[in-house]
Design a protein around this motif. Structure first.
Motif, PDB file in Angstrom:
ATOM      1  N   ALA A 159     112.538   1.992  71.822  1.00 31.33           N
ATOM      2  CA  ALA A 159     112.256   1.355  70.532  1.00 31.33           C
ATOM      3  C   ALA A 159     112.524   2.375  69.432  1.00 31.33           C
ATOM      4  O   ALA A 159     113.652   2.860  69.308  1.00 31.33           O
ATOM      5  CB  ALA A 159     110.836   0.810  70.485  1.00 31.33           C
ATOM      6  N   PHE A 160     111.518   2.759  68.653  1.00 30.98           N
ATOM      7  CA  PHE A 160     111.720   3.725  67.562  1.00 30.98           C
ATOM      8  C   PHE A 160     111.280   5.142  67.952  1.00 30.98           C
ATOM      9  O   PHE A 160     111.256   6.045  67.112  1.00 30.98           O
ATOM     10  CB  PHE A 160     110.930   3.273  66.317  1.00 30.98           C
ATOM     11  CG  PHE A 160     109.480   3.006  66.580  1.00 30.98           C
ATOM     12  CD1 PHE A 160     108.555   4.041  66.596  1.00 30.98           C
ATOM     13  CD2 PHE A 160     109.027   1.711  66.844  1.00 30.98           C
ATOM     14  CE1 PHE A 160     107.216   3.793  66.842  1.00 30.98           C
ATOM     15  CE2 PHE A 160     107.696   1.462  67.084  1.00 30.98           C
ATOM     16  CZ  PHE A 160     106.778   2.499  67.085  1.00 30.98           C
ATOM     17  N   ILE A 161     110.931   5.346  69.222  1.00 28.99           N
ATOM     18  CA  ILE A 161     110.478   6.671  69.676  1.00 28.99           C
ATOM     19  C   ILE A 161     111.643   7.398  70.360  1.00 28.99           C
ATOM     20  O   ILE A 161     112.222   6.880  71.313  1.00 28.99           O
ATOM     21  CB  ILE A 161     109.287   6.539  70.656  1.00 28.99           C
ATOM     22  CG1 ILE A 161     108.101   5.870  69.967  1.00 28.99           C
ATOM     23  CG2 ILE A 161     108.903   7.901  71.216  1.00 28.99           C
ATOM     24  CD1 ILE A 161     106.922   5.616  70.897  1.00 28.99           C
ATOM     25  N   HIS A 162     111.948   8.593  69.866  1.00 27.03           N
ATOM     26  CA  HIS A 162     112.973   9.428  70.480  1.00 27.03           C
ATOM     27  C   HIS A 162     112.300  10.277  71.552  1.00 27.03           C
ATOM     28  O   HIS A 162     111.530  11.207  71.262  1.00 27.03           O
ATOM     29  CB  HIS A 162     113.638  10.318  69.438  1.00 27.03           C
ATOM     30  CG  HIS A 162     114.859  11.006  69.949  1.00 27.03           C
ATOM     31  ND1 HIS A 162     115.382  12.131  69.353  1.00 27.03           N
ATOM     32  CD2 HIS A 162     115.671  10.737  71.010  1.00 27.03           C
ATOM     33  CE1 HIS A 162     116.456  12.521  70.014  1.00 27.03           C
ATOM     34  NE2 HIS A 162     116.637  11.689  71.026  1.00 27.03           N
ATOM     35  N   VAL A 163     112.576   9.970  72.833  1.00 25.92           N
ATOM     36  CA  VAL A 163     111.881  10.623  73.942  1.00 25.92           C
ATOM     37  C   VAL A 163     112.575  11.947  74.254  1.00 25.92           C
ATOM     38  O   VAL A 163     113.679  11.988  74.819  1.00 25.92           O
ATOM     39  CB  VAL A 163     111.875   9.705  75.187  1.00 25.92           C
ATOM     40  CG1 VAL A 163     111.113  10.392  76.338  1.00 25.92           C
ATOM     41  CG2 VAL A 163     111.227   8.371  74.853  1.00 25.92           C
ATOM     42  N   THR A 164     111.894  13.054  73.887  1.00 26.15           N
ATOM     43  CA  THR A 164     112.451  14.393  74.131  1.00 26.15           C
ATOM     44  C   THR A 164     111.458  15.316  74.840  1.00 26.15           C
ATOM     45  O   THR A 164     111.764  16.481  75.103  1.00 26.15           O
ATOM     46  CB  THR A 164     112.858  15.042  72.801  1.00 26.15           C
ATOM     47  OG1 THR A 164     111.706  15.099  71.944  1.00 26.15           O
ATOM     48  CG2 THR A 164     113.955  14.247  72.118  1.00 26.15           C
ATOM     49  N   SER A 165     110.271  14.775  75.144  1.00 27.82           N
ATOM     50  CA  SER A 165     109.248  15.587  75.805  1.00 27.82           C
ATOM     51  C   SER A 165     108.300  14.660  76.542  1.00 27.82           C
ATOM     52  O   SER A 165     108.360  13.429  76.402  1.00 27.82           O
ATOM     53  CB  SER A 165     108.471  16.411  74.772  1.00 27.82           C
ATOM     54  OG  SER A 165     107.766  15.532  73.890  1.00 27.82           O
ATOM     55  N   GLN A 166     107.405  15.290  77.312  1.00 36.06           N
ATOM     56  CA  GLN A 166     106.434  14.486  78.048  1.00 36.06           C
ATOM     57  C   GLN A 166     105.523  13.743  77.087  1.00 36.06           C
ATOM     58  O   GLN A 166     105.104  12.610  77.337  1.00 36.06           O
ATOM     59  CB  GLN A 166     105.605  15.376  78.975  1.00 36.06           C
ATOM     60  CG  GLN A 166     104.650  14.613  79.879  1.00 36.06           C
ATOM     61  CD  GLN A 166     105.369  13.666  80.841  1.00 36.06           C
ATOM     62  OE1 GLN A 166     106.342  14.039  81.475  1.00 36.06           O
ATOM     63  NE2 GLN A 166     104.900  12.423  80.911  1.00 36.06           N
ATOM     64  N   SER A 167     105.225  14.368  75.977  1.00 33.39           N
ATOM     65  CA  SER A 167     104.357  13.744  74.983  1.00 33.39           C
ATOM     66  C   SER A 167     105.000  12.476  74.421  1.00 33.39           C
ATOM     67  O   SER A 167     104.360  11.422  74.334  1.00 33.39           O
ATOM     68  CB  SER A 167     104.057  14.730  73.853  1.00 33.39           C
ATOM     69  OG  SER A 167     103.325  14.089  72.824  1.00 33.39           O
ATOM     70  N   THR A 168     106.279  12.586  74.048  1.00 33.51           N
ATOM     71  CA  THR A 168     106.950  11.390  73.515  1.00 33.51           C
ATOM     72  C   THR A 168     107.171  10.354  74.614  1.00 33.51           C
ATOM     73  O   THR A 168     107.161   9.143  74.356  1.00 33.51           O
ATOM     74  CB  THR A 168     108.295  11.769  72.883  1.00 33.51           C
ATOM     75  OG1 THR A 168     109.081  12.518  73.837  1.00 33.51           O
ATOM     76  CG2 THR A 168     108.077  12.614  71.629  1.00 33.51           C
ATOM     77  N   ALA A 169     107.333  10.803  75.857  1.00 33.11           N
ATOM     78  CA  ALA A 169     107.464   9.854  76.964  1.00 33.11           C
ATOM     79  C   ALA A 169     106.158   9.090  77.162  1.00 33.11           C
ATOM     80  O   ALA A 169     106.155   7.876  77.432  1.00 33.11           O
ATOM     81  CB  ALA A 169     107.849  10.570  78.249  1.00 33.11           C
ATOM     82  N   ASN A 170     105.025   9.802  77.024  1.00 34.20           N
ATOM     83  CA  ASN A 170     103.724   9.128  77.116  1.00 34.20           C
ATOM     84  C   ASN A 170     103.550   8.116  75.979  1.00 34.20           C
ATOM     85  O   ASN A 170     102.974   7.038  76.161  1.00 34.20           O
ATOM     86  CB  ASN A 170     102.592  10.148  77.099  1.00 34.20           C
ATOM     87  CG  ASN A 170     102.579  11.027  78.345  1.00 34.20           C
ATOM     88  OD1 ASN A 170     103.130  10.646  79.387  1.00 34.20           O
ATOM     89  ND2 ASN A 170     101.977  12.201  78.243  1.00 34.20           N
TER      90      ASN A 170
END
Length: 425
Positions: A159-170
């Motif tokens: 969606a609008f989240i750029h997943v670049t770390s475990q935190s953003t993946a969560n």
């Protein structure tokens, strides 16, 4: 979040996925074929292909109407013009059929709907499965899949989240869960919105409803005229039957009684003979009057209703006739009379022309409609307008805005179906 709501949301998601595929594939194929077929009319080929393709479009649209009613309770009426009963066959008939379908405004509304149904409509439907399934991808990313994707040279967008770390993946997993919860509440509404969009294009417009109403008024006017003519003819028949039958016997009986009065003392034997003759004439006159009254309005119909009247009629037939009645009340007297004589005429036709050895009559009332089916196992071949008496039945029913349908393939069986709008008391 109840299990019922969750189940409804999952079902709506599956239906949304099916509608997305069904809308895209069916609409694209039928729209392309329709456009090509209409364009080929100039070459002559389209005259033969267009009715077939447009019939397919109508069946596809009607399947959507059925799904809308079954899945979301959305009623989408149709306004297709009926083909005339005397439509010709062969090449001329194909040209007429093609012309009638292209002149029908509902045809062009179908084509407009196909265009929307393969563009905007799937977008509405696809949200229902997407909201449920997108959560899985968010959790897959949170469980470690984000890292090889990121190491391969970038990062994944959820969606609008750029997943670049475990935190953003969560965060992606949490957002996906939010989408799932949202889907639980809105999925049935999304499927309904898909069908409501279809209804805005498929349902008849006000002008189309007015034209349909005008056609119904014309048909009712015609059948009312037929009813008046039939009533006048029936009155003449009753007058003739009374004059030639019961009245003549009563006059003869009166003359015999006058002769008996003169002979009772001078010739008692002759008087006794004339009395016997007068008694016979009175019995025959009474029988004729009963038959006449039964032909106007059978007493059992007035006393016990349509179901028992048809059962009594079946008992007098020379062919085994089974009558199944499911009526919770009685219709208006005029409707019962019309239905009774329509059934009587249908049974008479079956006995005279079908060669059947068994007849079934089914009568029930549902959705404000009295439905009657008369089926026989005869040779078939019956048709309205073929001199079988069914034309008269159709006109009798038309007086009450009723309809008659006949299915009678060669070799049988024959089913005559009647529908009359009415309410039961």
């Amino acid at each position: 979040m109840t299990m019922t709501r969750l189940k409804d949301a999952v079902v709506a998601g599956a239906r949304g996925l099916w509608l997305t595929i069904y809308a895209l594939v069916g609409s694209i194929v039928l729209f392309v074929f329709s456009v090509l077929s209409i364009a080929f009319i100039l070459l002559g080929i389209g005259v033969f292909t267009t009715p077939l393709v447009l019939t397919g479009v109508r069946k596809y649209a009607n399947s959507y109407r059925n799904l809308a009613a079954e899945w979301s309770g959305v009623t989408i009426p149709d306004a297709y013009r009926a083909f005339p009963a005397d439509l010709r066959t062969g090449v001329t008939g194909q040209v007429e059929r093609c012309t009638l379908m292209l002149k029908d405004p509902a045809t062009w509304r179908d084509l407009q709907w196909l265009l929307v149904n393969m563009t905007a409509a799937p977008i509405v439907a696809v949200f229902a499965p997407a909201l449920m399934l997108y959560m899985l991808y968010g959790w897959v990313l949170a469980l470690g899949v984000w890292e090889p994707i990121y190491n391969a040279g970038g990062g994944e967008w959820f969606a609008f989240i750029h997943v670049t770390s475990q935190s953003t993946a969560n965060q992606a997993a949490l957002l996906g869960t939010g989408f799932f919860v949202l889907g639980v509440f809105v999925n049935p509404s999304l499927v309904r919105a898909h069908f409501l969009l279809a209804r805005t294009l498929l349902a008849p417009t006000t002008s189309m409803r007015e034209r349909e109403l005008a056609r119904r008024v014309d048909r009712l006017t015609e059948t009312r005229h037929d009813a008046v003519d039939n009533s006048a003819a029936e009155l003449r028949r009753i007058e003739r039957d009374l004059h030639d039958g019961a009245q003549a016997r009563l006059v003869a009986m009166g003359m015999d009684l006058g002769t008996i009065e003169a002979l009772i003392e001078s010739d008692p034997a002759k008087a006794k003979e004339l009395l016997a003759k007068a008694r016979q004439n009175s019995g025959e006159a009474l029988t004729e009057l009963r038959d006449l009254v039964r032909g106007i309005h059978p007493p059992v119909l007035a006393e016990r209703g349509l179901g028992d009247a048809v059962k009594a009629l079946a008992l007098r037939l020379p062919i085994t006739t089974e009558v199944d009645v499911e009526l919770t009340g009685r219709a208006e007297e005029s409707v019962e009379s019309a239905a009774y004589f329509a059934v009587s005429e249908s049974l008479t036709n079956a006995i005279k022309h079908s060669g059947a050895d068994r007849i079934w009559v089914d009568m029930h009332h549902a959705d404000g409609m009295l439905r009657i089916a008369v089926t026989d196992n005869g040779k078939g071949g019956a048709a309205i307008g073929s001199g079988s008496g069914l034309t008269g039945v159709e006109r009798r029913l038309g007086t009450f805005d009723g309809v008659l349908a006949v299915s009678s393939p060669a070799g049988g069986p024959t089913m005559v179906t009647m529908e009359i709008p009415c309410e039961l008391s």
